[in-house]
Design a protein around this motif. Structure first.
Motif, short mmCIF file in Angstrom:
data_model
loop_
_atom_site.label_atom_id
_atom_site.label_comp_id
_atom_site.label_asym_id
_atom_site.label_seq_id
_atom_site.Cartn_x
_atom_site.Cartn_y
_atom_site.Cartn_z
N UNK A 205 0.82 -1.23 -0.09
CA UNK A 205 0.13 -0.04 -0.01
C UNK A 205 1.04 1.29 0.12
N UNK A 206 1.73 1.20 0.74
CA UNK A 206 2.97 2.55 0.88
C UNK A 206 3.68 2.68 -0.22
N UNK A 207 4.06 1.58 -1.02
CA UNK A 207 4.59 1.67 -2.42
C UNK A 207 3.80 2.04 -3.31
N UNK A 208 2.65 1.77 -3.08
CA UNK A 208 1.57 2.05 -4.41
C UNK A 208 1.27 3.67 -4.08
N UNK A 209 1.08 3.97 -2.83
CA UNK A 209 0.72 5.35 -2.61
C UNK A 209 1.90 6.29 -3.14
N UNK B 208 1.15 0.27 -12.60
CA UNK B 208 0.17 -0.58 -13.28
C UNK B 208 1.04 -1.39 -14.21
N UNK B 209 2.31 -1.06 -14.67
CA UNK B 209 3.24 -1.75 -15.25
C UNK B 209 3.49 -3.00 -14.54
N UNK B 210 4.04 -2.85 -13.18
CA UNK B 210 4.35 -3.95 -12.39
C UNK B 210 3.32 -4.68 -12.10
N UNK B 211 1.94 -4.19 -12.03
CA UNK B 211 0.89 -5.00 -11.75
C UNK B 211 0.53 -6.09 -12.75
N UNK B 212 0.56 -5.30 -14.01
CA UNK B 212 0.40 -6.04 -15.36
C UNK B 212 1.34 -7.24 -15.36
N UNK B 213 2.74 -6.93 -14.95
CA UNK B 213 3.53 -8.06 -15.20
C UNK B 213 3.40 -9.29 -14.10
N UNK C 271 -8.96 -11.71 -17.73
CA UNK C 271 -9.87 -10.53 -17.69
C UNK C 271 -9.23 -9.56 -16.73
N UNK C 272 -8.31 -10.00 -15.70
CA UNK C 272 -7.72 -8.88 -14.90
C UNK C 272 -6.39 -8.21 -15.87
N UNK C 273 -5.92 -9.08 -16.76
CA UNK C 273 -4.64 -8.36 -17.43
C UNK C 273 -5.18 -7.52 -18.52
#
Length: 221
Positions: free
Chosen positions: A72-76, A88-93, A128-130
């Motif tokens: 959460x802190x990294x995302x913030x 988002x690129x990290x999340x996609x990966x 679907x999430x990708x």
């Protein structure tokens, strides 16, 4: 958690992600989305990647609150520093890597059983999430890529809407409340529809058929 039951945990994690995202959007502020997604990412990490791990501390319950806070802190920090696309690129990966690891276990290890059929369903949800992440990235890069989408530069506001749109697309429901306007957006949309239909028609049907055949052989013996 073993290879015989890990997809039960992954299914629960994915359902919690989708339900939590919807509840956060419905009843809470937008920033709760980050906490919900961080919590689920940790669960996905354990369910998909922890099955072969020899590092048992990863599976201990005390690690979950700490990991959720870190995510959460990294995302913030990434969002507040203007690095939301990097997040988002990290999340996609992460989603792609999880999908590939899931596919490897479903397709290339041993006999087909109920857990692997459940894994095939999880893989469908991960697809679907990708695409939801891809749609969000595209909307952030080209603000007019989709009609009827909130005009904002906050990815966690866009992401729940694109989760909905992605699953409407992959299942070819096509309600039409959100629609692509740019050529690249249209390409992503119809490619998701094509991949989703072929996946259901070929892979899942084959897995279920193989499982039924295996059960029939065991009963005959």
């Amino acid at each position: 958690m073993t290879r015989e039951d890990n997809f039960i945990y992954l299914t629960c994690a994915l359902v919690l992600l989708l339900l939590g995202t919807a509840l956060a959007q419905q009843f809470f502020t937008d920033y709760i989305q980050r906490l919900v997604q961080s919590a689920t990412i940790v669960t996905l990490l354990v369910a998909v990647w922890g099955v072969d791990s020899q590092d048992y501390v990863l599976r201990r319950t005390f690690i979950f609150p700490l990991a959720i806070l870190i995510f959460s802190f990294i995302g913030a920090w990434l969002d507040n520093s203007g690095f939301d696309k990097l997040y988002l690129i990290l999340l996609l990966n992460f989603f792609i890597s999880s999908a590939l690891r899931t596919a490897k276990q479903v397709l290339f290890t041993g006999d087909i059983d109920g857990n692997k059929i459940l894994g095939a369903i999880c893989l469908y949800v991960l697809m679907g999430l990708i695409w939801a992440v891809l749609f969000t990235l595209l909307q952030l890069t080209f603000p007019n890529a989709f009609n009827s989408v909130t005009n904002t530069d906050q990815w966690f506001v866009l992401f729940p809407n694109f989760i909905y749109f992605s699953f409407v697309t992959i299942t070819t429901l096509g309600f039409g409340d959100i629609s692509p306007t740019l050529p690249l957006a249209k390409f992503l949309v119809y490619m998701e529809a094509i991949v989703g239909q072929f996946y259901l028609a070929i892979l899942v049907a084959s897995l279920v058929g193989s499982h039924a055949s295996t059960l029939k052989k065991k009963r005959s013996n």
